[in-house]
Design a protein around this motif. Structure first.
Motif, PDB file in Angstrom:
ATOM      1  N   ASN A  13      37.393  67.208  15.571  1.00  0.00           N
ATOM      2  CA  ASN A  13      38.559  67.893  14.989  1.00  0.00           C
ATOM      3  C   ASN A  13      39.779  66.967  14.994  1.00  0.00           C
ATOM      4  O   ASN A  13      39.859  66.006  15.755  1.00  0.00           O
ATOM      5  N   ILE A  14      40.717  67.286  14.125  1.00  0.00           N
ATOM      6  CA  ILE A  14      41.836  66.378  13.869  1.00  0.00           C
ATOM      7  C   ILE A  14      42.686  66.115  15.116  1.00  0.00           C
ATOM      8  O   ILE A  14      43.142  64.992  15.343  1.00  0.00           O
ATOM      9  N   PHE A  15      42.845  67.119  15.975  1.00  0.00           N
ATOM     10  CA  PHE A  15      43.679  66.900  17.159  1.00  0.00           C
ATOM     11  C   PHE A  15      42.934  66.066  18.209  1.00  0.00           C
ATOM     12  O   PHE A  15      43.553  65.273  18.929  1.00  0.00           O
ATOM     13  N   ALA A  16      41.613  66.214  18.273  1.00  0.00           N
ATOM     14  CA  ALA A  16      40.832  65.347  19.163  1.00  0.00           C
ATOM     15  C   ALA A  16      40.972  63.895  18.717  1.00  0.00           C
ATOM     16  O   ALA A  16      41.092  62.976  19.536  1.00  0.00           O
ATOM     17  N   PHE A  37      53.590  66.383  19.434  1.00  0.00           N
ATOM     18  CA  PHE A  37      53.895  65.569  18.250  1.00  0.00           C
ATOM     19  C   PHE A  37      54.354  66.484  17.125  1.00  0.00           C
ATOM     20  O   PHE A  37      54.060  67.688  17.115  1.00  0.00           O
ATOM     21  N   HIS A  38      55.078  65.894  16.171  1.00  0.00           N
ATOM     22  CA  HIS A  38      55.594  66.669  15.048  1.00  0.00           C
ATOM     23  C   HIS A  38      54.462  67.137  14.141  1.00  0.00           C
ATOM     24  O   HIS A  38      53.529  66.368  13.837  1.00  0.00           O
ATOM     25  N   ASP A  39      54.562  68.396  13.688  1.00  0.00           N
ATOM     26  CA  ASP A  39      53.602  68.926  12.728  1.00  0.00           C
ATOM     27  C   ASP A  39      53.737  68.169  11.405  1.00  0.00           C
ATOM     28  O   ASP A  39      54.840  67.849  10.967  1.00  0.00           O
ATOM     29  N   ILE A  40      52.612  67.912  10.768  1.00  0.00           N
ATOM     30  CA  ILE A  40      52.605  67.128   9.529  1.00  0.00           C
ATOM     31  C   ILE A  40      53.235  67.909   8.365  1.00  0.00           C
ATOM     32  O   ILE A  40      53.694  67.308   7.391  1.00  0.00           O
ATOM     33  N   ALA A  41      53.259  69.232   8.483  1.00  0.00           N
ATOM     34  CA  ALA A  41      53.831  70.081   7.419  1.00  0.00           C
ATOM     35  C   ALA A  41      54.804  71.072   8.064  1.00  0.00           C
ATOM     36  O   ALA A  41      54.489  72.262   8.200  1.00  0.00           O
ATOM     37  N   SER A  96      50.922  80.542  19.265  1.00  0.00           N
ATOM     38  CA  SER A  96      49.583  79.971  19.208  1.00  0.00           C
ATOM     39  C   SER A  96      48.689  80.870  18.362  1.00  0.00           C
ATOM     40  O   SER A  96      48.528  82.053  18.669  1.00  0.00           O
ATOM     41  N   ASN A  97      48.165  80.321  17.303  1.00  0.00           N
ATOM     42  CA  ASN A  97      47.250  81.070  16.438  1.00  0.00           C
ATOM     43  C   ASN A  97      45.851  81.025  17.029  1.00  0.00           C
ATOM     44  O   ASN A  97      45.426  79.990  17.541  1.00  0.00           O
ATOM     45  N   MET A  98      45.134  82.146  16.926  1.00  0.00           N
ATOM     46  CA  MET A  98      43.757  82.163  17.417  1.00  0.00           C
ATOM     47  C   MET A  98      42.839  82.859  16.425  1.00  0.00           C
ATOM     48  O   MET A  98      43.070  84.010  16.064  1.00  0.00           O
ATOM     49  N   GLY A 102      44.356  85.241  13.272  1.00  0.00           N
ATOM     50  CA  GLY A 102      45.535  84.521  13.747  1.00  0.00           C
ATOM     51  C   GLY A 102      45.918  83.353  12.847  1.00  0.00           C
ATOM     52  O   GLY A 102      46.998  82.789  13.002  1.00  0.00           O
ATOM     53  N   GLY A 103      45.029  82.978  11.935  1.00  0.00           N
ATOM     54  CA  GLY A 103      45.327  81.871  11.024  1.00  0.00           C
ATOM     55  C   GLY A 103      45.106  80.507  11.638  1.00  0.00           C
ATOM     56  O   GLY A 103      45.663  79.513  11.167  1.00  0.00           O
ATOM     57  N   GLN A 104      44.259  80.417  12.672  1.00  0.00           N
ATOM     58  CA  GLN A 104      44.013  79.121  13.313  1.00  0.00           C
ATOM     59  C   GLN A 104      43.206  78.220  12.392  1.00  0.00           C
ATOM     60  O   GLN A 104      42.128  78.595  11.916  1.00  0.00           O
ATOM     61  N   GLU A 105      43.738  77.010  12.144  1.00  0.00           N
ATOM     62  CA  GLU A 105      43.052  76.055  11.265  1.00  0.00           C
ATOM     63  C   GLU A 105      42.360  74.943  12.040  1.00  0.00           C
ATOM     64  O   GLU A 105      41.347  74.417  11.591  1.00  0.00           O
ATOM     65  N   VAL A 106      42.942  74.570  13.169  1.00  0.00           N
ATOM     66  CA  VAL A 106      42.398  73.443  13.931  1.00  0.00           C
ATOM     67  C   VAL A 106      41.824  73.984  15.247  1.00  0.00           C
ATOM     68  O   VAL A 106      42.522  74.653  16.013  1.00  0.00           O
ATOM     69  N   GLY A 107      40.537  73.666  15.498  1.00  0.00           N
ATOM     70  CA  GLY A 107      39.826  74.208  16.652  1.00  0.00           C
ATOM     71  C   GLY A 107      40.022  73.421  17.929  1.00  0.00           C
ATOM     72  O   GLY A 107      39.047  73.082  18.628  1.00  0.00           O
ATOM     73  N   PHE A 109      42.842  73.986  21.045  1.00  0.00           N
ATOM     74  CA  PHE A 109      43.971  74.838  21.440  1.00  0.00           C
ATOM     75  C   PHE A 109      45.297  74.100  21.279  1.00  0.00           C
ATOM     76  O   PHE A 109      45.430  72.948  21.696  1.00  0.00           O
ATOM     77  N   HIS A 110      46.256  74.773  20.688  1.00  0.00           N
ATOM     78  CA  HIS A 110      47.581  74.179  20.515  1.00  0.00           C
ATOM     79  C   HIS A 110      48.649  75.250  20.457  1.00  0.00           C
ATOM     80  O   HIS A 110      48.378  76.389  20.064  1.00  0.00           O
ATOM     81  N   VAL A 111      49.847  74.834  20.818  1.00  0.00           N
ATOM     82  CA  VAL A 111      51.014  75.705  20.757  1.00  0.00           C
ATOM     83  C   VAL A 111      52.005  75.087  19.777  1.00  0.00           C
ATOM     84  O   VAL A 111      52.257  73.877  19.825  1.00  0.00           O
ATOM     85  N   HIS A 112      52.516  75.915  18.885  1.00  0.00           N
ATOM     86  CA  HIS A 112      53.593  75.478  17.988  1.00  0.00           C
ATOM     87  C   HIS A 112      54.930  75.758  18.657  1.00  0.00           C
ATOM     88  O   HIS A 112      55.122  76.830  19.242  1.00  0.00           O
ATOM     89  N   ILE A 113      55.873  74.832  18.544  1.00  0.00           N
ATOM     90  CA  ILE A 113      57.268  75.079  18.922  1.00  0.00           C
ATOM     91  C   ILE A 113      58.096  74.986  17.645  1.00  0.00           C
ATOM     92  O   ILE A 113      58.056  73.957  16.947  1.00  0.00           O
TER      93      ILE A 113
HETATM   94  P1  5GP Z   1      47.008  76.279  13.173  1.00  0.00           P
HETATM   95  O1  5GP Z   1      47.041  77.025  11.871  1.00  0.00           O
HETATM   96  O2  5GP Z   1      45.618  75.829  13.533  1.00  0.00           O
HETATM   97  O3  5GP Z   1      47.688  77.050  14.272  1.00  0.00           O
HETATM   98  O4  5GP Z   1      47.924  75.020  12.974  1.00  0.00           O
HETATM   99  C1  5GP Z   1      47.451  73.746  12.693  1.00  0.00           C
HETATM  100  C2  5GP Z   1      48.664  72.903  12.378  1.00  0.00           C
HETATM  101  O5  5GP Z   1      48.269  71.550  12.397  1.00  0.00           O
HETATM  102  C3  5GP Z   1      49.292  73.173  11.004  1.00  0.00           C
HETATM  103  O6  5GP Z   1      50.643  73.568  11.183  1.00  0.00           O
HETATM  104  C4  5GP Z   1      49.164  71.837  10.276  1.00  0.00           C
HETATM  105  O7  5GP Z   1      50.273  71.525   9.467  1.00  0.00           O
HETATM  106  C5  5GP Z   1      49.002  70.857  11.427  1.00  0.00           C
HETATM  107  N1  5GP Z   1      48.233  69.660  11.096  1.00  0.00           N
HETATM  108  C6  5GP Z   1      47.041  69.609  10.451  1.00  0.00           C
HETATM  109  N2  5GP Z   1      46.597  68.340  10.357  1.00  0.00           N
HETATM  110  C7  5GP Z   1      47.542  67.572  10.978  1.00  0.00           C
HETATM  111  C8  5GP Z   1      47.630  66.163  11.212  1.00  0.00           C
HETATM  112  O8  5GP Z   1      46.779  65.353  10.835  1.00  0.00           O
HETATM  113  N3  5GP Z   1      48.739  65.731  11.880  1.00  0.00           N
HETATM  114  C9  5GP Z   1      49.713  66.599  12.310  1.00  0.00           C
HETATM  115  N4  5GP Z   1      50.762  66.073  12.966  1.00  0.00           N
HETATM  116  N5  5GP Z   1      49.640  67.930  12.110  1.00  0.00           N
HETATM  117  C10 5GP Z   1      48.566  68.409  11.438  1.00  0.00           C
END
Ligand code: 5GP
Length: 126
Positions: A13-16, A37-41, A96-98, A102-107, A109-113
């Motif tokens: 996964n991308i965060f790993a 780290f800063h969210d990409i979007a 934290s989306n689950m 919850g709309g979790q895209e990346v598997g 665990f992460h917390v958004h600030i």
């Molecule tokens: P989720 O929906 O899983 O809670 O959030 C995943 C977050 O990861 C999204 O806000 C998305 O913009 C962010 N994200 C996805 N791919 C990357 C990446 O390659 N780098 C960074 N910094 N953020 C990412």
């Protein structure tokens, strides 16, 4: 299946990959428990992700399976990141989306600030 009913942890996964340094990130904090780290979007003027360093799919996995010291260290890191970003005075949101609802895209665990402006309703009308 993982503890939370999500698919098992995928080490690809991308965060790993960010944790292993295979993909760059705009790092704001790192300690033995967490990487931030800063969210990409970004969806707010400040939008930072905080991730633990172990292999946990979701909040449910993390809180059920991680050692207590790891859980405490992670959440202390979340607060430290918000403080270091200068968000304490104005306030901020942690989320934290689950799973699917919850709309979790990346598997991993992460917390958004989120911060830097008045954030409005907790959950926008769907
Ligand atoms: P989720 O929906 O899983 O809670 O959030 C995943 C977050 O990861 C999204 O806000 C998305 O913009 C962010 N994200 C996805 N791919 C990357 C990446 O390659 N780098 C960074 N910094 N953020 C990412």
């Amino acid at each position: 299946m993982s503890i939370s009913g999500l698919p098992p942890y995928d080490p690809g996964n991308i965060f790993a990959r960010i944790l292993r340094g295979e993909i760059p990130c705009k790092r704001v904090h790192e300690d033995e428990y967490a990487l931030a780290f800063h969210d990409i979007a970004p969806q707010a003027p400040v939008h930072v992700l905080v991730i633990p360093k172990g292999e946990w799919v979701s909040a449910a996995d993390f809180h059920a399976a991680a050692p207590a010291e790891t859980i405490a260290g992670f959440w202390r890191a979340v607060s430290a990141v918000a403080r270091e970003l200068g968000l304490e005075a104005g306030g901020y949101r942690i989320l934290s989306n689950m799973g699917a609802d919850g709309g979790q895209e990346v598997g991993h665990f992460h917390v958004h600030i989120f911060g830097g402006r008045r954030l409005g309703r907790m959950v926008p009308p769907g």
